[in-house]
Design an enzyme around this catalytic site. Structure first.
Site, PDB file in Angstrom:
ATOM      1  CG  HIS A  32      48.458   8.708  29.580  1.00  0.00           C
ATOM      2  ND1 HIS A  32      47.603   7.953  28.813  1.00  0.00           N
ATOM      3  CD2 HIS A  32      49.653   8.697  28.923  1.00  0.00           C
ATOM      4  CE1 HIS A  32      48.238   7.501  27.756  1.00  0.00           C
ATOM      5  NE2 HIS A  32      49.493   7.930  27.801  1.00  0.00           N
ATOM      6  CD  GLU A  69      43.364   9.854  31.574  1.00  0.00           C
ATOM      7  OE1 GLU A  69      42.578   9.563  30.658  1.00  0.00           O
ATOM      8  OE2 GLU A  69      44.542  10.235  31.372  1.00  0.00           O
ATOM      9  CB  CYS A 129      44.259   5.342  26.588  1.00  0.00           C
ATOM     10  SG  CYS A 129      45.392   5.295  28.002  1.00  0.00           S
ATOM     11  CB  CYS A 147      43.883   6.007  31.714  1.00  0.00           C
ATOM     12  SG  CYS A 147      45.444   6.883  31.376  1.00  0.00           S
TER      13      CYS A 147
END
Length: 156
Positions: free
Chosen positions: A59, A61, A89, A92
């Site tokens: 992701h 992040e 999410c 993260c």
């Protein structure tokens, strides 16, 4: 994307994250971008790439945190701010706590899997050993529009 007058440091860094979201989109990834800032300098950059990297943890992040940790030579990113275009999410959010991120600044809420304000309010959990300051809604309409247009184009 239209040229926007920058009114704050938060907007300045969010525009950088939006640029990275555009790179993700160009690679066929969901357009999410993130930067890690220390002082007045970007020390980590990332954009979504789970498809191209065959990595479910890739992701935006996580990629920005990895980049910043490598730059710092330390997995603890004390006094750093993470800017991300979309509400994070659970994975993260957990990574931010472990990295000791000082502040999270995000653009648009994510009603399906966001866990900062949309669901769970995970960073407010009393059992966590580190508190992350949170500010949402920075360039929210621009961030939400990028996601909306991406998914609209995929459905056509």
């Amino acid at each position: 994307m239209k040229q926007k007058l920058v009114n704050s440091a938060h907007e300045k860094w969010m525009l950088e994250a939006l640029y990275l979201a555009q790179l993700a989109e160009q690679k066929g990834e969901v357009p999410v971008g993130a930067v890690v800032v220390l002082g007045d300098q970007i020390i980590g950059r990332g954009f979504n790439q789970p498809i191209s990297a065959n990595d479910p943890t890739a992701h935006a992040e996580i990629m920005a945190l990895r980049d910043a940790a490598k730059y710092q030579g330390n997995y603890r990113l004390v006094d750093c701010t993470l800017y991300v275009t979309i509400e994070p999410c659970a994975m993260c959010a957990g990574a931010m706590v472990h990295a000791r991120i000082k502040q999270l600044v995000y653009g648009a809420s994510e009603p399906k899997s966001g866990v900062i304000t949309s669901h769970l309010k995970l960073l407010d959990a009393g059992h966590l050993n580190h508190k992350v300051e949170v500010q949402g809604g920075i360039l929210a309409s621009e961030c939400a529009e990028r996601m909306s247009l991406f998914f609209k184009c995929r459905c056509e």
